[in-house]
Design a protein around this motif. Structure first.
Motif, mmCIF file in Angstrom:
data_model
loop_
_atom_site.group_PDB
_atom_site.id
_atom_site.type_symbol
_atom_site.label_atom_id
_atom_site.label_comp_id
_atom_site.label_asym_id
_atom_site.label_seq_id
_atom_site.Cartn_x
_atom_site.Cartn_y
_atom_site.Cartn_z
ATOM 1 N N ASN A 68 0.678 6.025 -1.559
ATOM 2 C CA ASN A 68 0.379 4.605 -1.442
ATOM 3 C C ASN A 68 0.801 3.828 -2.691
ATOM 4 O O ASN A 68 0.310 2.747 -2.962
ATOM 5 C CB ASN A 68 -1.127 4.381 -1.174
ATOM 6 N N LYS A 118 3.107 -3.255 4.753
ATOM 7 C CA LYS A 118 3.228 -3.221 3.293
ATOM 8 C C LYS A 118 2.098 -3.988 2.637
ATOM 9 O O LYS A 118 1.525 -3.533 1.640
ATOM 10 C CB LYS A 118 4.584 -3.812 2.893
ATOM 11 N N MET A 165 3.287 4.395 5.039
ATOM 12 C CA MET A 165 2.487 3.233 4.667
ATOM 13 C C MET A 165 1.195 3.177 5.479
ATOM 14 O O MET A 165 0.146 2.769 4.973
ATOM 15 C CB MET A 165 3.291 1.943 4.869
ATOM 16 N N ASN A 225 4.413 3.353 -3.630
ATOM 17 C CA ASN A 225 5.576 2.587 -3.177
ATOM 18 C C ASN A 225 6.435 2.084 -4.328
ATOM 19 O O ASN A 225 7.044 1.024 -4.267
ATOM 20 C CB ASN A 225 5.139 1.428 -2.268
ATOM 21 N N ASN A 283 0.452 -1.445 0.239
ATOM 22 C CA ASN A 283 1.438 -0.422 -0.083
ATOM 23 C C ASN A 283 2.411 -0.874 -1.164
ATOM 24 O O ASN A 283 2.614 -0.215 -2.164
ATOM 25 C CB ASN A 283 2.230 -0.043 1.179
#
Length: 557
Positions: A113, A226, A138, A115, A231
């Motif tokens: 998580n 996202k 995600m 990203n 994320n």
């Protein structure tokens, strides 16, 4: 008008806290509800495919084992997709396989998580990779964080080592929270002009007669989860500053609300689940006050700029900001994305004033100002446990939380989790500054260069994913180093919190007496804030003093 926009955005978030928090409790209470009629068939089908018994409960060790096993399997599959994308379908632009170290970093980044991106999305990933190795985790990584947070709450109020069923919590998080919200948000983003297509890039002729390649893709679906799942990352390298990801002021508002929605609501849900709303609001107030101070600091800093800009007759720091959004929305976005550990950006953090960069760093270093899915609440409760123990020692009262004694085992586990966080930020930063190959990746010398490296490892440790953008992190050292930091930052705190939950779940509830320290009062909220800030300052101030603080003093001469 900028401050009015900020106030309206915060008001919308606050109005959504109670209804969304109440809904979260209904999702995870395992009781029959009207929601089962719609979601039940899909969930039962998922359980059959996975071989999961819906009614089977797990102790903390079983729950932890399920978390680690499922995440490890997904990590391997994501790595393989990235390494083999050249030979897989849905690659209309003919993008090559991702190098080994970068594939490791990317797979770790999205399963944790975080990203973090050491690549530019539109140039490095096929559509299949964007779907399977980026968008899919995600959902699962956000759901994993949510599940662990809910399991910990069950341990606080439980009477036996029964934290629920991880796979049930994971599936319910996805089917009842993330998928519905993401679907609604994605439709709105498409309405606002965000692309959602399987077709490849197109070539256009500019007004000057030059040829320009315009990348498209499944942008809206990625953008929705996202932000809903805190994320971060982005389909395009410039992230939410790109007009295809964030085309209008309305999409910017939705992005901010989405990234703050579930982290704030989860704190309220915590109060409902422990049947002590005052306790939930006390934790919420501590996080909220720190956030407001950080937001005010960055707003003032960016509007005032620095002396170097004043001498040039420039009012405010618009460097690196999108003129579509201006200073206020850029400052709010920065404060929100580092508070909620989302990592998405609508401006370049590299171009923030030194104090603006300090705020972004500080929120990731504290890592409990609402935080990402479950992470902020878990870290906030770690500090709460430590605060209870310290206060109990100082005033001679029994260190108890929700009627359960806080003893040596819980304090040791909380201390380990809290101390690992600065260790995996400061130690790799120091190592990077001794390696010639790592130093060569720094775009700016001196204090700002130190901040670039410090920010990169703080972002990885906090599972945030944003970057100062002045650091070339696509090297073997940074890909592997930040990858390891992301793994440690994600799972050590999860292991510690589930162990604490298992320990507290089996403890006998003792009645409240005059010697019990009350933890749901404004006084304790103030104590909690002070302990968070003091521990954070003692840990990180020397590094911050050499980076953004020194840079601010130098630019203020």
């Amino acid at each position: 008008m900028g401050f009015v926009q900020v106030a309206i955005t915060l008001l919308i978030i606050m109005l959504l806290v109670k209804p969304v928090g109440t809904y979260l409790v209904k999702v995870f209470d395992y009781e029959k509800s009207g929601l089962d009629r719609f979601f039940g068939p899909f969930e039962r089908m998922a359980y059959r495919i996975m071989g999961v018994r819906e009614g089977e409960s797990m102790g903390w060790k079983q729950y932890l084992g399920a978390v680690l096993l499922s995440n490890f399997v997904m990590l391997i599959l994501m790595y393989l997709v990235l390494r083999l994308q050249k030979y897989l379908p849905m690659n209309p632009d003919g993008i090559n396989n991702m190098p080994a170290a970068q594939a490791f970093n990317t797979a770790v980044s999205f399963i944790t998580n975080t990203n973090w991106q050491s690549y530019s999305g539109e140039n490095a990933l096929s559509y299949l990779s964007q779907l399977l190795a980026i968008t899919f985790p995600m959902f699962t990584s956000a759901a994993t964080g949510f599940a662990v947070a809910i399991a910990f709450i069950r341990g606080l109020v439980g009477r036996q080592d029964n934290l629920g069923n991880f796979y049930v919590d994971l599936v319910r998080s996805i089917t009842r929270i993330f998928l519905p919200l993401s679907f609604i948000v994605a439709l709105f983003l498409v309405f606002q002009g965000v692309p959602q297509t399987l077709q490849g890039a197109v070539t256009a002729t500019t007004l000057e007669g030059a040829q320009q390649t315009i990348t498209r893709g499944l942008v809206a679906s990625l953008e929705s989860i996202k932000h809903v799942g805190t994320n971060g990352g982005g389909w395009f390298g410039t992230n939410a500053a790109h007009p295809f990801e964030n085309p209008t002021p309305l999409t910017n508002l939705v992005h901010i609300v989405c990234m703050m929605l579930l982290p704030t609501a989860l704190v309220y849900a915590f109060g409902l689940m422990i049947k002590n709303k005052k306790q939930g609001w006390a934790v919420f107030a501590a996080m909220g006050l720190i956030f407001l101070v950080m937001l005010t600091t960055i707003l003032v800093s960016e509007y005032r700029g620095v002396s170097a800009l004043d001498t040039m007759g420039v009012n405010g720091n618009m460097e690196g900001k999108e003129v579509r959004f201006g200073l206020s929305q850029s400052a709010l976005f920065t404060a929100a994305t580092t508070a909620a550990t989302t990592g998405t950006v609508n401006n370049m953090h590299e171009s923030l004033t030194p104090i603006g960069g300090f705020v972004a760093l500080a929120e990731m270093m504290l890592n409990n100002v609402f935080g990402g899915k479950g992470v902020g609440l878990l870290n906030g409760l770690l500090y709460l446990i430590l605060s209870i123990f310290i206060c109990g020692l100082m005033v001679g009262r029994t260190p108890e939380f929700l009627g359960k004694k806080i003893e040596g085992k819980e304090v040791k586990l909380a201390s380990i989790a809290l101390l690992v966080h600065p260790l995996i930020i400061l130690a790799p930063t120091a190592l990077a500054l001794t390696r010639p190959d790592a130093i060569a990746s720094i775009s700016n010398a001196g204090m700002h260069g130190l901040s670039e490296v410090l920010y990169a490892f703080a972002s990885g440790a906090a599972n945030n994913g944003s970057a100062f953008a002045g650091l070339n992190a696509n090297t073997n050292f940074y890909n592997i180093g930040i990858g390891l930091v992301m793994l440690l930052g994600r799972y050590i705190s999860m292991i510690a919190m589930l162990a604490i939950a298992g320990s507290l779940a089996t403890k006998r509830v003792v009645p409240v007496t005059t010697g019990t320290l009350r933890t749901n009062t404004p006084l304790f909220t103030g104590i909690l804030i002070m302990i968070i800030l003091v521990i954070g300052a003692l840990t990180f101030f020397p590094a911050l003093a050499l980076g953004p603080i020194a840079e601010h003093l130098a630019m203020s001469r």
